[in-house]
Design a protein around this motif. Structure first.
Motif, PDB file in Angstrom:
ATOM      1  N   VAL A  93       0.848  -1.182   0.000  1.00  0.00           N
ATOM      2  CA  VAL A  93       0.000   0.000   0.000  1.00  0.00           C
ATOM      3  C   VAL A  93       0.890   1.241   0.000  1.00  0.00           C
ATOM      4  N   THR A  94       0.490   2.209  -0.776  1.00  0.00           N
ATOM      5  CA  THR A  94       1.157   3.514  -0.782  1.00  0.00           C
ATOM      6  C   THR A  94       0.078   4.576  -0.609  1.00  0.00           C
ATOM      7  N   TRP A  95       0.477   5.707  -0.062  1.00  0.00           N
ATOM      8  CA  TRP A  95      -0.468   6.804   0.098  1.00  0.00           C
ATOM      9  C   TRP A  95       0.288   8.108   0.293  1.00  0.00           C
ATOM     10  N   LYS A  96      -0.446   9.186   0.129  1.00  0.00           N
ATOM     11  CA  LYS A  96       0.118  10.512   0.343  1.00  0.00           C
ATOM     12  C   LYS A  96      -0.990  11.420   0.864  1.00  0.00           C
ATOM     13  N   ALA A  97      -0.709  12.072   1.978  1.00  0.00           N
ATOM     14  CA  ALA A  97      -1.672  13.023   2.528  1.00  0.00           C
ATOM     15  C   ALA A  97      -1.686  14.273   1.655  1.00  0.00           C
ATOM     16  N   ASP A  98      -2.867  14.667   1.231  1.00  0.00           N
ATOM     17  CA  ASP A  98      -3.036  15.897   0.451  1.00  0.00           C
ATOM     18  C   ASP A  98      -3.410  17.071   1.336  1.00  0.00           C
ATOM     19  N   PHE A  99      -3.958  16.772   2.514  1.00  0.00           N
ATOM     20  CA  PHE A  99      -4.445  17.835   3.388  1.00  0.00           C
ATOM     21  C   PHE A  99      -4.273  17.397   4.834  1.00  0.00           C
ATOM     22  N   LYS A 114      -4.896  10.309  -1.110  1.00  0.00           N
ATOM     23  CA  LYS A 114      -5.149   9.164  -1.975  1.00  0.00           C
ATOM     24  C   LYS A 114      -4.257   7.989  -1.592  1.00  0.00           C
ATOM     25  N   TYR A 115      -4.809   6.785  -1.746  1.00  0.00           N
ATOM     26  CA  TYR A 115      -4.037   5.577  -1.494  1.00  0.00           C
ATOM     27  C   TYR A 115      -4.165   4.634  -2.680  1.00  0.00           C
ATOM     28  N   ALA A 116      -3.263   3.652  -2.728  1.00  0.00           N
ATOM     29  CA  ALA A 116      -3.325   2.577  -3.711  1.00  0.00           C
ATOM     30  C   ALA A 116      -2.888   1.276  -3.037  1.00  0.00           C
ATOM     31  N   TRP A 117      -3.795   0.306  -2.971  1.00  0.00           N
ATOM     32  CA  TRP A 117      -3.495  -1.046  -2.470  1.00  0.00           C
ATOM     33  C   TRP A 117      -3.239  -1.920  -3.685  1.00  0.00           C
ATOM     34  N   THR A 118      -2.146  -2.641  -3.663  1.00  0.00           N
ATOM     35  CA  THR A 118      -1.847  -3.589  -4.725  1.00  0.00           C
ATOM     36  C   THR A 118      -1.765  -4.975  -4.108  1.00  0.00           C
ATOM     37  N   VAL A 119      -2.527  -5.902  -4.667  1.00  0.00           N
ATOM     38  CA  VAL A 119      -2.527  -7.280  -4.178  1.00  0.00           C
ATOM     39  C   VAL A 119      -2.183  -8.217  -5.320  1.00  0.00           C
ATOM     40  N   LYS A 120      -1.472  -9.293  -4.973  1.00  0.00           N
ATOM     41  CA  LYS A 120      -1.133 -10.320  -5.960  1.00  0.00           C
ATOM     42  C   LYS A 120      -1.987 -11.549  -5.677  1.00  0.00           C
ATOM     43  N   GLY A 124       0.194 -14.712  -9.284  1.00  0.00           N
ATOM     44  CA  GLY A 124       1.193 -13.654  -9.351  1.00  0.00           C
ATOM     45  C   GLY A 124       0.728 -12.395 -10.054  1.00  0.00           C
ATOM     46  N   ASN A 125      -0.517 -12.392 -10.526  1.00  0.00           N
ATOM     47  CA  ASN A 125      -1.055 -11.202 -11.177  1.00  0.00           C
ATOM     48  C   ASN A 125      -1.414 -10.155 -10.126  1.00  0.00           C
ATOM     49  N   SER A 126      -1.107  -8.901 -10.443  1.00  0.00           N
ATOM     50  CA  SER A 126      -1.387  -7.801  -9.513  1.00  0.00           C
ATOM     51  C   SER A 126      -2.665  -7.078  -9.887  1.00  0.00           C
ATOM     52  N   LYS A 127      -3.363  -6.648  -8.846  1.00  0.00           N
ATOM     53  CA  LYS A 127      -4.548  -5.822  -9.035  1.00  0.00           C
ATOM     54  C   LYS A 127      -4.433  -4.661  -8.054  1.00  0.00           C
ATOM     55  N   THR A 128      -4.694  -3.455  -8.539  1.00  0.00           N
ATOM     56  CA  THR A 128      -4.567  -2.260  -7.703  1.00  0.00           C
ATOM     57  C   THR A 128      -5.936  -1.639  -7.466  1.00  0.00           C
ATOM     58  N   PHE A 129      -6.177  -1.312  -6.200  1.00  0.00           N
ATOM     59  CA  PHE A 129      -7.405  -0.636  -5.787  1.00  0.00           C
ATOM     60  C   PHE A 129      -7.013   0.746  -5.290  1.00  0.00           C
ATOM     61  N   LYS A 130      -7.678   1.762  -5.813  1.00  0.00           N
ATOM     62  CA  LYS A 130      -7.358   3.139  -5.421  1.00  0.00           C
ATOM     63  C   LYS A 130      -8.537   3.755  -4.696  1.00  0.00           C
ATOM     64  N   GLY A 131      -8.224   4.706  -3.822  1.00  0.00           N
ATOM     65  CA  GLY A 131      -9.282   5.373  -3.094  1.00  0.00           C
ATOM     66  C   GLY A 131      -8.762   6.561  -2.316  1.00  0.00           C
ATOM     67  N   VAL A 132      -9.592   7.036  -1.408  1.00  0.00           N
ATOM     68  CA  VAL A 132      -9.271   8.183  -0.564  1.00  0.00           C
ATOM     69  C   VAL A 132      -9.277   7.711   0.883  1.00  0.00           C
ATOM     70  N   PHE A 133      -8.270   8.107   1.632  1.00  0.00           N
ATOM     71  CA  PHE A 133      -8.210   7.752   3.048  1.00  0.00           C
ATOM     72  C   PHE A 133      -8.473   8.975   3.909  1.00  0.00           C
ATOM     73  N   HIS A 134      -8.831   8.708   5.146  1.00  0.00           N
ATOM     74  CA  HIS A 134      -9.032   9.748   6.157  1.00  0.00           C
ATOM     75  C   HIS A 134      -8.477   9.200   7.461  1.00  0.00           C
ATOM     76  N   THR A 135      -7.539   9.888   8.054  1.00  0.00           N
ATOM     77  CA  THR A 135      -6.910   9.430   9.298  1.00  0.00           C
ATOM     78  C   THR A 135      -7.023  10.518  10.353  1.00  0.00           C
ATOM     79  N   VAL A 136      -7.330  10.104  11.579  1.00  0.00           N
ATOM     80  CA  VAL A 136      -7.361  11.015  12.718  1.00  0.00           C
ATOM     81  C   VAL A 136      -6.166  10.678  13.601  1.00  0.00           C
ATOM     82  N   TRP A 137      -5.419  11.696  13.980  1.00  0.00           N
ATOM     83  CA  TRP A 137      -4.186  11.547  14.747  1.00  0.00           C
ATOM     84  C   TRP A 137      -4.325  12.164  16.131  1.00  0.00           C
TER      85      TRP A 137
END
Length: 150
Positions: A93-99, A114-120, A124-137
């Motif tokens: 999984v990769t992500w980057k906070a925009d705000f 935005k985040y991107a989850w990649t699963v195999k 061995g084939n990869s599939k990527t799911f993209k979306g928006v995350f929200h985290t409270v710290w």
């Protein structure tokens, strides 16, 4: 004599007050920089140590994550157990906070981006799911930031 004494007390008090160390307070932008750094450190730890360990290390003791079919997983130990499922061993999984925004008191914050989850799959084939995350710290007693909601 009373005036002299009162003047001496006033001057001494003024000197004492002016010589005391003032507590520096951070402004909101300083806190936001800390949060963006925490997000990046979180993502880097997940990439280096794996999903289970990364989500464990950055979780508050009572953190909650919302996952599959709106299931809530509460507590850092349960979060680690959830991500220890073998299906996450083949995932990344990769992500980057925009705000980011931080409370005036500097002890609570939230981010989204935005985040991107990649699963195999088993072939061995990869599939990527993209979306928006929200985290409270939440700022911890030791000054570090840990997520309480993801």
């Amino acid at each position: 004599m009373k005036k002299k004494f009162a003047l001496t007390v006033l001057i001494a008090s003024s000197l004492w007050i002016s010589c005391t160390t003032k507590v520096e307070t951070k402004n909101t932008e300083d806190y936001k920089a800390e949060i963006f750094k925490a997000e990046k450190d979180f993502e880097t730890t997940v990439a280096k140590k794996g999903i289970a360990e990364g989500f464990y290390q950055f979780a508050d003791e009572n953190a909650t994550i919302k996952r599959e079919q709106d299931t809530l997983i509460t507590g850092k130990e349960n979060i680690k157990k959830y991500y220890s499922n073998p299906k996450f061993k083949k995932a990344s999984v990769t992500w980057k906070a925009d705000f980011a925004d931080v409370s005036v008191s500097g002890d609570l914050a939230y981010t989204y981006g935005k985040y991107a989850w990649t699963v195999k799959d088993s072939t061995g084939n990869s599939k990527t799911f993209k979306g928006v995350f929200h985290t409270v710290w939440k700022k911890q007693d030791d000054g570090n930031w840990k997520y309480v909601w993801d």
